[in-house]
Design an enzyme around this catalytic site. Structure first.
Site, PDB file in Angstrom:
ATOM      1  N   ASP A 126       0.851  -1.180   0.000  1.00 55.17           N
ATOM      2  CA  ASP A 126       0.000   0.000   0.000  1.00 55.17           C
ATOM      3  C   ASP A 126       0.893   1.238   0.000  1.00 55.17           C
ATOM      4  O   ASP A 126       1.815   1.354   0.820  1.00 55.17           O
ATOM      5  CB  ASP A 126      -0.913   0.009   1.230  1.00 55.17           C
ATOM      6  N   ASN A 177      -2.537  12.802  -3.941  1.00 52.23           N
ATOM      7  CA  ASN A 177      -3.604  13.200  -4.865  1.00 52.23           C
ATOM      8  C   ASN A 177      -4.110  14.600  -4.547  1.00 52.23           C
ATOM      9  O   ASN A 177      -4.322  15.423  -5.445  1.00 52.23           O
ATOM     10  CB  ASN A 177      -4.765  12.209  -4.792  1.00 52.23           C
ATOM     11  N   ASP A 207      -1.679   9.377 -10.621  1.00 47.54           N
ATOM     12  CA  ASP A 207      -1.631   8.295 -11.625  1.00 47.54           C
ATOM     13  C   ASP A 207      -0.192   8.008 -12.040  1.00 47.54           C
ATOM     14  O   ASP A 207       0.185   6.848 -12.254  1.00 47.54           O
ATOM     15  CB  ASP A 207      -2.461   8.671 -12.857  1.00 47.54           C
ATOM     16  N   GLU A 256      -4.623   2.304  -4.342  1.00 47.19           N
ATOM     17  CA  GLU A 256      -3.161   2.397  -4.250  1.00 47.19           C
ATOM     18  C   GLU A 256      -2.550   1.106  -3.710  1.00 47.19           C
ATOM     19  O   GLU A 256      -1.404   1.088  -3.280  1.00 47.19           O
ATOM     20  CB  GLU A 256      -2.756   3.576  -3.357  1.00 47.19           C
TER      21      GLU A 256
END
Length: 419
Positions: A294, A302, A311, A337
């Site tokens: 993770d 983000n 991304d 993620e």
């Protein structure tokens, strides 16, 4: 051949079977057309030969009528010097000159079954024609196709009937001119309208066939080339269609088991691999392990840098994971993620070492404007008592402990964290 037949009868080869059927029908159609064309040309040859023979017949009769009328009206006495003007002698001479002058190899003769000039002796088929006209006085023309010495000939015959001026030499013998009476023993006692003989026209069909056959050959080659081009075009269309279909199926297949953003396997494909590995574990006792990953503080990335940068981070880490695992390992994007790595034939110790190597690589990497990017790892080794679902849960619990223990670390299920 057997391999081709097996491939040909497969369901996926149905389009090619249809193509083969279409190609066969095209070639059968072309063959049927060429056969009809050949028959048509043969008929055309006979028609051409008949037309020329008919024209020659009319022309010869016209010359003969004018010639005989002028000769008989001239009052010339028939003797050794003038006998050559009689039809029985003049016709062979005209025929000989005509044969030498024409390029079509046409023989034109006056023949009779009561010969006065040996050159007018009929052949077997000419004698048959004379008999035919005597038995069928209403008939005006007889045609036949002959084969002699391997060559084809067109035979045209028309009856020569006794006319009024003919009776002077072919009526009663006592009424004939003295020279004729003394010279010939046959050819008498004819009546008006009797068949004296035939006008025989024989044509070598080779001269007509050469042109026709060349024409047929050109048309045949042209039609075969066109048919082959059409078949090739159809095959190209079929092949391209199948190729496109195959590519689309490959893309659809890839889309069904891959993540569109990172091109890694998706959750469904990973579960498929895990199920397979668990079967091997149960059957052959070969261990396998899971590494769940993770990205730390990904939501913050983000929010701070935008989803495009987020991304880019996902793609970068996906590439890094894919390039640094063994070729037997499987990497998938588990969701958001999170990533997961399946390590076949691997115990938890080796899986933990791999996880630690990957953790360090991620920590050392730089993506766009993100200053520092780290990830937490959870490792779990499968056991025979576990199901796939339980193994995933254990790896997820190890990951949770790694995150709650300060992140950027590897935690093994049921064991202490490894720095």
């Amino acid at each position: 051949m057997k391999k081709f037949f097996k491939w040909f009868i497969k369901p996926e080869s149905s389009v090619y079977r249809l193509y083969a059927l279409i190609a066969l029908l095209i070639f059968l159609g072309v063959s049927a057309r060429n056969i009809m064309e050949y028959r048509s040309i043969i008929k055309e040859i006979d028609h051409t030969a008949y037309s020329e023979a008919e024209l020659l017949h009319e022309y010869f009769l016209s010359i003969n009528e004018v010639y005989n009328t002028q000769y008989l009206n001239s009052g010339v006495e028939i003797n050794d010097k003038t006998i050559g003007f009689l039809p029985s002698h003049a016709a062979p001479q005209i025929s000989d000159v005509f044969v030498n002058k024409t390029s079509h190899k046409i023989i034109l003769r006056n023949v009779s079954d009561q010969v006065r000039n040996i050159k007018n002796t009929p052949t077997r088929y000419e004698r048959e024609a004379i008999t035919y006209f005597k038995q069928n006085p209403q008939k005006k023309i007889l045609t036949r196709n002959l084969n002699h010495g391997g060559k084809n000939f067109f035979f045209y015959a028309a009856p020569i009937k006794i006319e009024a001026h003919c009776l002077m030499c072919h009526g009663k013998r006592e009424d004939a001119p003295p020279y004729i009476r003394d010279r010939y023993d046959s050819g008498y006692d004819y009546k008006l309208g009797d068949v004296r003989g035939i006008l025989s026209i024989i044509m070598d069909k080779g001269s007509f066939q050469e042109d026709a056959q060349q024409q047929y050959k050109d048309r045949f080659i042209y039609s075969v080339v066109i048919a082959a081009a059409v078949v090739a075009l159809i095959f190209l269309i079929v092949w391209r269609t199948k190729r496109t279909e195959k590519d689309l199926l490959e893309k659809l297949k890839k889309m069904s088991f891959s993540d569109p953003l990172t091109s890694l396997y998706n959750r469904r494909k990973m579960i498929e691999y895990m199920t397979e590995s668990h079967y091997i574990l149960e059957r052959y006792k070969e261990p396998y392990s899971l590494i769940m990953i993770d990205i730390d503080h990904f939501k913050l990335i983000n929010d701070q840098y935008g989803h495009d940068i987020g991304d880019a981070v996902l793609k970068k880490i996906s590439s890094l994971l894919q390039k640094n695992v063994r070729h037997t390992d499987h990497v998938a994007r588990w969701g958001g993620e999170e990533f997961i790595i399946l390590c076949p034939k691997t115990n938890w110790e080796n899986a933990a070492r791999l996880a630690e190597d990957l953790r360090q690589l991620i920590e050392a990497s730089r993506v766009e404007m993100v200053e520092r990017c780290t990830a937490s790892f959870g490792v779990a080794q499968a056991s025979e008592n576990d199901s796939v679902e339980i193994l995933i849960k254990r790896a997820d619990e190890a990951l949770y402990k790694a995150k709650t223990s300060g992140r950027n670390r590897v935690y093994v299920s049921d064991l202490n964290a490894i720095r």
